[in-house]
Design an enzyme around this catalytic site. Structure first.
Site, PDB file in Angstrom:
ATOM      1  N   SER A  22       0.806  -1.225   0.000  1.00  0.00           N
ATOM      2  CA  SER A  22       0.000   0.000   0.000  1.00  0.00           C
ATOM      3  C   SER A  22       0.842   1.279   0.000  1.00  0.00           C
ATOM      4  O   SER A  22       0.464   2.245  -0.682  1.00  0.00           O
ATOM      5  CB  SER A  22      -0.958   0.000   1.201  1.00  0.00           C
ATOM      6  OG  SER A  22      -1.905  -1.022   1.027  1.00  0.00           O
ATOM      7  N   THR A  67      -5.910  -3.735   7.365  1.00  0.00           N
ATOM      8  CA  THR A  67      -5.800  -5.068   6.770  1.00  0.00           C
ATOM      9  C   THR A  67      -5.863  -6.128   7.865  1.00  0.00           C
ATOM     10  O   THR A  67      -6.117  -5.821   9.037  1.00  0.00           O
ATOM     11  CB  THR A  67      -4.524  -5.139   5.877  1.00  0.00           C
ATOM     12  OG1 THR A  67      -4.530  -6.375   5.196  1.00  0.00           O
ATOM     13  CG2 THR A  67      -3.236  -4.988   6.665  1.00  0.00           C
ATOM     14  N   LYS A  71     -10.059  -5.805  10.216  1.00  0.00           N
ATOM     15  CA  LYS A  71     -11.145  -5.151   9.470  1.00  0.00           C
ATOM     16  C   LYS A  71     -12.472  -5.162  10.235  1.00  0.00           C
ATOM     17  O   LYS A  71     -13.260  -4.229  10.138  1.00  0.00           O
ATOM     18  CB  LYS A  71     -11.338  -5.827   8.109  1.00  0.00           C
ATOM     19  CG  LYS A  71     -10.210  -5.536   7.127  1.00  0.00           C
ATOM     20  CD  LYS A  71     -10.491  -6.142   5.769  1.00  0.00           C
ATOM     21  CE  LYS A  71      -9.308  -5.961   4.852  1.00  0.00           C
ATOM     22  NZ  LYS A  71      -9.517  -6.498   3.510  1.00  0.00           N
ATOM     23  N   ASN A  93     -12.064  -1.287   5.607  1.00  0.00           N
ATOM     24  CA  ASN A  93     -10.646  -1.242   5.228  1.00  0.00           C
ATOM     25  C   ASN A  93     -10.137   0.186   5.048  1.00  0.00           C
ATOM     26  O   ASN A  93      -8.969   0.384   4.711  1.00  0.00           O
ATOM     27  CB  ASN A  93     -10.382  -2.063   3.954  1.00  0.00           C
ATOM     28  CG  ASN A  93     -10.843  -1.353   2.696  1.00  0.00           C
ATOM     29  OD1 ASN A  93     -11.677  -0.458   2.744  1.00  0.00           O
ATOM     30  ND2 ASN A  93     -10.308  -1.753   1.561  1.00  0.00           N
ATOM     31  N   ALA A 133     -15.799 -17.737   2.284  1.00  0.00           N
ATOM     32  CA  ALA A 133     -16.857 -17.020   3.014  1.00  0.00           C
ATOM     33  C   ALA A 133     -16.262 -16.233   4.177  1.00  0.00           C
ATOM     34  O   ALA A 133     -16.931 -15.997   5.173  1.00  0.00           O
ATOM     35  CB  ALA A 133     -17.901 -18.014   3.516  1.00  0.00           C
ATOM     36  N   GLY A 134     -14.996 -15.821   4.050  1.00  0.00           N
ATOM     37  CA  GLY A 134     -14.349 -15.018   5.096  1.00  0.00           C
ATOM     38  C   GLY A 134     -14.553 -13.532   4.838  1.00  0.00           C
ATOM     39  O   GLY A 134     -15.476 -13.119   4.118  1.00  0.00           O
ATOM     40  N   GLY A 135     -13.665 -12.721   5.421  1.00  0.00           N
ATOM     41  CA  GLY A 135     -13.806 -11.264   5.345  1.00  0.00           C
ATOM     42  C   GLY A 135     -13.777 -10.740   3.922  1.00  0.00           C
ATOM     43  O   GLY A 135     -14.545  -9.836   3.570  1.00  0.00           O
ATOM     44  N   TYR A 226      -2.410 -12.705  -4.736  1.00  0.00           N
ATOM     45  CA  TYR A 226      -1.493 -12.416  -5.845  1.00  0.00           C
ATOM     46  C   TYR A 226      -0.085 -12.857  -5.474  1.00  0.00           C
ATOM     47  O   TYR A 226       0.252 -12.977  -4.289  1.00  0.00           O
ATOM     48  CB  TYR A 226      -1.526 -10.926  -6.229  1.00  0.00           C
ATOM     49  CG  TYR A 226      -1.159 -10.009  -5.102  1.00  0.00           C
ATOM     50  CD1 TYR A 226      -2.130  -9.451  -4.287  1.00  0.00           C
ATOM     51  CD2 TYR A 226       0.182  -9.705  -4.835  1.00  0.00           C
ATOM     52  CE1 TYR A 226      -1.792  -8.616  -3.247  1.00  0.00           C
ATOM     53  CE2 TYR A 226       0.528  -8.870  -3.795  1.00  0.00           C
ATOM     54  CZ  TYR A 226      -0.453  -8.331  -2.993  1.00  0.00           C
ATOM     55  OH  TYR A 226      -0.117  -7.521  -1.958  1.00  0.00           O
ATOM     56  N   GLY A 248      -5.005 -11.145  -7.894  1.00  0.00           N
ATOM     57  CA  GLY A 248      -5.681 -10.015  -7.253  1.00  0.00           C
ATOM     58  C   GLY A 248      -4.872  -8.735  -7.155  1.00  0.00           C
ATOM     59  O   GLY A 248      -5.267  -7.832  -6.409  1.00  0.00           O
TER      60      GLY A 248
HETATM   61  P1  NAP Z   1     -10.277 -15.048   6.094  1.00  0.00           P
HETATM   62  O1  NAP Z   1     -11.333 -14.140   6.606  1.00  0.00           O
HETATM   63  O2  NAP Z   1      -9.282 -15.650   7.025  1.00  0.00           O
HETATM   64  O3  NAP Z   1     -11.056 -16.245   5.297  1.00  0.00           O
HETATM   65  C1  NAP Z   1     -10.343 -17.317   4.761  1.00  0.00           C
HETATM   66  C2  NAP Z   1     -11.231 -18.132   3.829  1.00  0.00           C
HETATM   67  O4  NAP Z   1     -10.402 -19.072   3.153  1.00  0.00           O
HETATM   68  C3  NAP Z   1     -12.309 -18.927   4.532  1.00  0.00           C
HETATM   69  O5  NAP Z   1     -13.432 -19.005   3.662  1.00  0.00           O
HETATM   70  C4  NAP Z   1     -11.644 -20.309   4.676  1.00  0.00           C
HETATM   71  O6  NAP Z   1     -12.546 -21.392   4.762  1.00  0.00           O
HETATM   72  C5  NAP Z   1     -10.911 -20.396   3.375  1.00  0.00           C
HETATM   73  N1  NAP Z   1      -9.764 -21.310   3.354  1.00  0.00           N
HETATM   74  C6  NAP Z   1      -8.583 -21.193   4.013  1.00  0.00           C
HETATM   75  N2  NAP Z   1      -7.759 -22.202   3.687  1.00  0.00           N
HETATM   76  C7  NAP Z   1      -8.424 -22.971   2.786  1.00  0.00           C
HETATM   77  C8  NAP Z   1      -8.106 -24.161   2.066  1.00  0.00           C
HETATM   78  N3  NAP Z   1      -6.914 -24.760   2.218  1.00  0.00           N
HETATM   79  N4  NAP Z   1      -9.014 -24.676   1.205  1.00  0.00           N
HETATM   80  C9  NAP Z   1     -10.221 -24.075   1.037  1.00  0.00           C
HETATM   81  N5  NAP Z   1     -10.595 -22.956   1.702  1.00  0.00           N
HETATM   82  C10 NAP Z   1      -9.701 -22.407   2.552  1.00  0.00           C
HETATM   83  O7  NAP Z   1      -9.399 -14.332   4.951  1.00  0.00           O
HETATM   84  P2  NAP Z   1      -9.861 -13.126   4.009  1.00  0.00           P
HETATM   85  O8  NAP Z   1      -9.562 -11.825   4.671  1.00  0.00           O
HETATM   86  O9  NAP Z   1     -11.247 -13.425   3.569  1.00  0.00           O
HETATM   87  O10 NAP Z   1      -8.813 -13.244   2.773  1.00  0.00           O
HETATM   88  C11 NAP Z   1      -8.955 -14.276   1.803  1.00  0.00           C
HETATM   89  C12 NAP Z   1      -7.950 -14.053   0.671  1.00  0.00           C
HETATM   90  O11 NAP Z   1      -8.251 -12.863  -0.038  1.00  0.00           O
HETATM   91  C13 NAP Z   1      -6.498 -13.891   1.153  1.00  0.00           C
HETATM   92  O12 NAP Z   1      -5.661 -14.633   0.278  1.00  0.00           O
HETATM   93  C14 NAP Z   1      -6.233 -12.395   1.017  1.00  0.00           C
HETATM   94  O13 NAP Z   1      -4.855 -12.132   0.762  1.00  0.00           O
HETATM   95  C15 NAP Z   1      -7.085 -12.079  -0.206  1.00  0.00           C
HETATM   96  N6  NAP Z   1      -7.484 -10.650  -0.298  1.00  0.00           N
HETATM   97  C16 NAP Z   1      -7.026  -9.929  -1.368  1.00  0.00           C
HETATM   98  C17 NAP Z   1      -7.378  -8.597  -1.508  1.00  0.00           C
HETATM   99  C18 NAP Z   1      -6.847  -7.827  -2.694  1.00  0.00           C
HETATM  100  O14 NAP Z   1      -6.986  -6.579  -2.701  1.00  0.00           O
HETATM  101  N7  NAP Z   1      -6.277  -8.464  -3.676  1.00  0.00           N
HETATM  102  C19 NAP Z   1      -8.221  -7.978  -0.574  1.00  0.00           C
HETATM  103  C20 NAP Z   1      -8.688  -8.744   0.508  1.00  0.00           C
HETATM  104  C21 NAP Z   1      -8.315 -10.085   0.625  1.00  0.00           C
HETATM  105  P3  NAP Z   1     -13.109 -21.916   6.190  1.00  0.00           P
HETATM  106  O15 NAP Z   1     -14.234 -20.990   6.528  1.00  0.00           O
HETATM  107  O16 NAP Z   1     -13.544 -23.298   5.924  1.00  0.00           O
HETATM  108  O17 NAP Z   1     -11.957 -21.816   7.168  1.00  0.00           O
END
Ligand code: NAP
Length: 284
Positions: A22, A67, A71, A93, A133-135, A226, A248
């Site tokens: 960032s 981040t 969040k 965010n 289904a996370g953040g 990414y 991403g």
């Molecule tokens: P989070 O809230 O911790 O959620 C993680 C998610 O991933 C949950 O749905 C979890 O499933 C699932 N998961 C984890 N390991 C897995 C596996 N081995 N197989 C299948 N599902 C798995 O994380 P988040 O904040 O949502 O972030 C998710 C991703 O998005 C990260 O890689 C982050 O870097 C990326 N992101 C990118 C941007 C961007 O601007 N490019 C912005 C935000 C986030 P369960 O519920 O079953 O645990």
């Protein structure tokens, strides 16, 4: 004699945060706009988020990106002064002070839409599979629906979390009944026009355990994660017949551009910044 204004102070707060790109993005946007600012990385103790942002703003800080893992805490702290996007996402965010009151927005969804559109796959009338289904997933579901997708199916390793997210959407937008569905990863049966990986599985270099034949002809596979090369999800999608695969990085730049516009009232040009960032990421 002219007196110059001190540079306004911005930053990204997380834990860990050392990897964050960032600062480079906001500094590049500021150069474009001719704005002088400072933008720093702030690592807050996991139990010290509120105190850290309190100190930042009381010392004159102007705005913060938030981040992992803060969040949702940022959402709670800015309650009462949330944008509609943040209120629907349950996560913030982007923070800033206005008349001594903390305000919050969520720009992740705007960033994703911006990038999917850049790739020529605007969501309107498309069938979309959202994996996770996370953040991050919570931040993008309403923008995808508002963009007019025909169908949004959410699948997650823990199916109950996908079902809870689907219910949250229907509670807030009852007109989505029938358009939004949910299940476990094995309920992802295609074909889909757009498949978005919002899981953190790429961190482990393993793709989510999805069934094959997910992709309609010419479909887009988009990984929010990414890296310097194709992610595990991108490789899985390519082998399964996706027409376009993308990571991403463009979403990251897009969400930063939307934060920048909130703070400075200027919409930056993301194209050269994304190009510079991509080149930097590819360097050995
Ligand atoms: P989070 O809230 O911790 O959620 C993680 C998610 O991933 C949950 O749905 C979890 O499933 C699932 N998961 C984890 N390991 C897995 C596996 N081995 N197989 C299948 N599902 C798995 O994380 P988040 O904040 O949502 O972030 C998710 C991703 O998005 C990260 O890689 C982050 O870097 C990326 N992101 C990118 C941007 C961007 O601007 N490019 C912005 C935000 C986030 P369960 O519920 O079953 O645990």
């Amino acid at each position: 004699m002219t007196l110059s204004q001190p540079a306004k102070r911005y930053g990204v707060i997380g834990n860990p945060v050392a990897h964050s790109r960032s600062p480079a993005i906001h500094e590049a946007f500021a150069r474009q706009a001719g704005i002088t600012l400072t933008y720093e990385r702030i690592c807050a103790p996991r139990d010290g988020f509120a105190a850290t942002i309190g100190a930042f703003f009381s010392e004159g800080g102007a705005g913060l990106n938030v981040t992992v893992p803060f969040k949702e805490e940022a959402f709670r702290l800015a309650e009462g002064q949330l944008s509609q996007r943040a209120a629907m996402a349950g996560a913030v965010n982007t923070l800033w002070m206005e008349q001594d009151t903390l305000h919050g927005c969520n720009t992740d969804g705007v960033g994703l839409l911006h990038d999917i559109t850049r790739l020529g796959h605007a969501p309107k009338d498309r069938a979309i599979l959202l994996v996770g289904a996370g953040g991050a997933a919570r931040g993008v579901v309403f923008p995808l629906l508002e963009a007019g997708c025909a169908r949004l199916h959410i699948v997650n390793r823990t199916a109950e979390k996908a079902q809870a997210l689907s219910q949250h959407i229907i509670d807030h937008a009852p007109e989505s009944v029938g358009r939004v569905t949910a299940g476990g990863l094995d309920h992802a049966k295609g074909p889909w026009d757009i498949v978005i990986n919002a899981t953190s599985s790429s961190l482990t270099s393993a793709p989510p355990a999805l069934p094959g034949r997910l992709y309609a002809a010419g479909a887009l596979a988009y990984d929010m994660f990414y890296a310097s090369g194709p992610t595990a999800f991108m490789r899985q999608a390519q082998a399964d017949g996706a027409g376009t695969v993308a990571d991403g990085l463009g979403m990251l730049v897009g969400q930063a551009a939307a934060s920048f516009a909130i703070w400075h009232g200027v919409q930056p040009d993301t194209v050269p910044v994304l190009e510079t960032l991509r080149n930097a990421l590819s360097e050995p």
